[in-house]
Design a protein around this motif. Structure first.
Motif, short mmCIF file in Angstrom:
data_model
loop_
_atom_site.label_atom_id
_atom_site.label_comp_id
_atom_site.label_asym_id
_atom_site.label_seq_id
_atom_site.Cartn_x
_atom_site.Cartn_y
_atom_site.Cartn_z
N ALA A 80 -4.85 -30.31 11.56
CA ALA A 80 -3.57 -30.72 10.22
C ALA A 80 -4.85 -29.50 8.68
O ALA A 80 -6.01 -30.00 9.12
CB ALA A 80 -4.00 -31.82 9.67
N GLU A 81 -4.66 -29.37 8.23
CA GLU A 81 -4.73 -28.94 6.80
C GLU A 81 -3.58 -27.97 6.27
O GLU A 81 -2.81 -27.98 6.65
CB GLU A 81 -5.29 -26.91 7.17
N ILE A 82 -3.94 -28.45 3.96
CA ILE A 82 -3.09 -27.62 3.73
C ILE A 82 -3.35 -26.26 3.16
O ILE A 82 -4.56 -25.74 2.63
CB ILE A 82 -3.61 -28.91 2.22
N THR A 83 -2.02 -26.02 3.27
CA THR A 83 -1.90 -24.51 3.28
C THR A 83 -0.55 -24.25 3.11
O THR A 83 0.40 -25.33 3.35
CB THR A 83 -2.08 -23.95 4.70
N PRO A 84 -0.35 -23.13 2.61
CA PRO A 84 1.37 -23.10 2.00
C PRO A 84 2.67 -22.75 3.19
O PRO A 84 3.32 -23.30 3.02
CB PRO A 84 1.81 -21.59 1.32
N GLN A 85 1.79 -22.39 4.27
CA GLN A 85 2.13 -22.56 5.56
C GLN A 85 2.72 -23.91 6.11
O GLN A 85 3.06 -24.05 7.92
CB GLN A 85 2.17 -21.16 6.56
N ALA A 86 2.06 -24.76 5.88
CA ALA A 86 1.69 -26.30 7.04
C ALA A 86 2.83 -26.58 6.85
O ALA A 86 4.26 -26.47 6.28
CB ALA A 86 1.00 -26.87 6.06
N PRO A 88 5.41 -29.82 7.32
CA PRO A 88 5.22 -31.88 7.23
C PRO A 88 5.10 -32.55 8.40
O PRO A 88 5.59 -32.24 9.21
CB PRO A 88 5.77 -32.04 5.93
N VAL A 89 4.44 -33.21 8.80
CA VAL A 89 3.84 -33.98 9.83
C VAL A 89 5.09 -34.80 9.81
O VAL A 89 5.28 -34.33 11.05
CB VAL A 89 2.29 -34.62 9.75
N ASN A 90 5.60 -35.24 8.71
CA ASN A 90 7.26 -36.38 8.97
C ASN A 90 8.22 -35.39 9.71
O ASN A 90 8.90 -35.37 10.48
CB ASN A 90 7.25 -37.08 8.25
N THR A 91 8.39 -34.22 9.85
CA THR A 91 8.96 -32.85 10.06
C THR A 91 8.46 -32.56 11.70
O THR A 91 9.65 -31.16 11.99
CB THR A 91 9.45 -32.02 8.84
N TYR A 92 7.41 -32.48 12.04
CA TYR A 92 6.99 -31.93 13.25
C TYR A 92 7.95 -32.40 14.69
O TYR A 92 8.01 -33.62 14.62
CB TYR A 92 5.97 -31.62 13.12
N THR A 93 8.23 -31.20 15.35
CA THR A 93 8.53 -31.98 16.72
C THR A 93 8.19 -31.28 17.10
O THR A 93 7.60 -30.03 17.36
CB THR A 93 10.77 -31.64 17.23
N ASN A 94 7.61 -31.78 19.01
CA ASN A 94 7.20 -31.37 19.61
C ASN A 94 8.18 -30.70 20.97
O ASN A 94 8.91 -30.75 21.67
CB ASN A 94 6.23 -32.12 20.64
N SER A 95 8.47 -29.41 20.06
CA SER A 95 9.87 -28.54 21.19
C SER A 95 8.28 -26.97 21.63
O SER A 95 8.14 -26.91 21.13
CB SER A 95 10.50 -27.96 19.99
#
Length: 95
Positions: A80-86, A88-95
């Protein structure tokens, strides 16, 4: 098993709060770098409200050691880090 790895978190209050949250979730807490330990810094223990006695806490000198240990256990490591490439945790999927 879930683990939260804290890297160089300065605030004793933030660390204590994360320990309490990890306790509620049943997660382990691995501290790295200069993240304060509740066993060394009274403010962390106070903010942890006793959760430090129920959470599996481990101290690593370097973040890479904690990441390697997590990978050895077969865990997926997310950062977890604040960067322009981050992502959003609520859109992450483990694929």
């Amino acid at each position: 098993m879930n683990v939260v790895i804290l890297e160089n978190i300065r605030s004793a209050y933030n660390v204590g709060n994360i320990i309490r949250t990890a306790d509620a979730l049943g997660w382990k807490v691995w501290l790295t770098g200069y993240s304060p330990s509740p066993f060394d810094i009274p403010k962390v223990a106070k903010t942890s409200l006793g959760a430090q006695h129920h959470v599996d806490l481990k101290q690593f000198g370097f973040t890479k050691e904690a990441i390697d240990a997590a990978k050895a256990l077969g865990l997926t490591v997310l950062a977890a880090e604040i960067t322009p490439q981050a992502i959003p945790v609520n859109t992450y999927t483990n694929s």
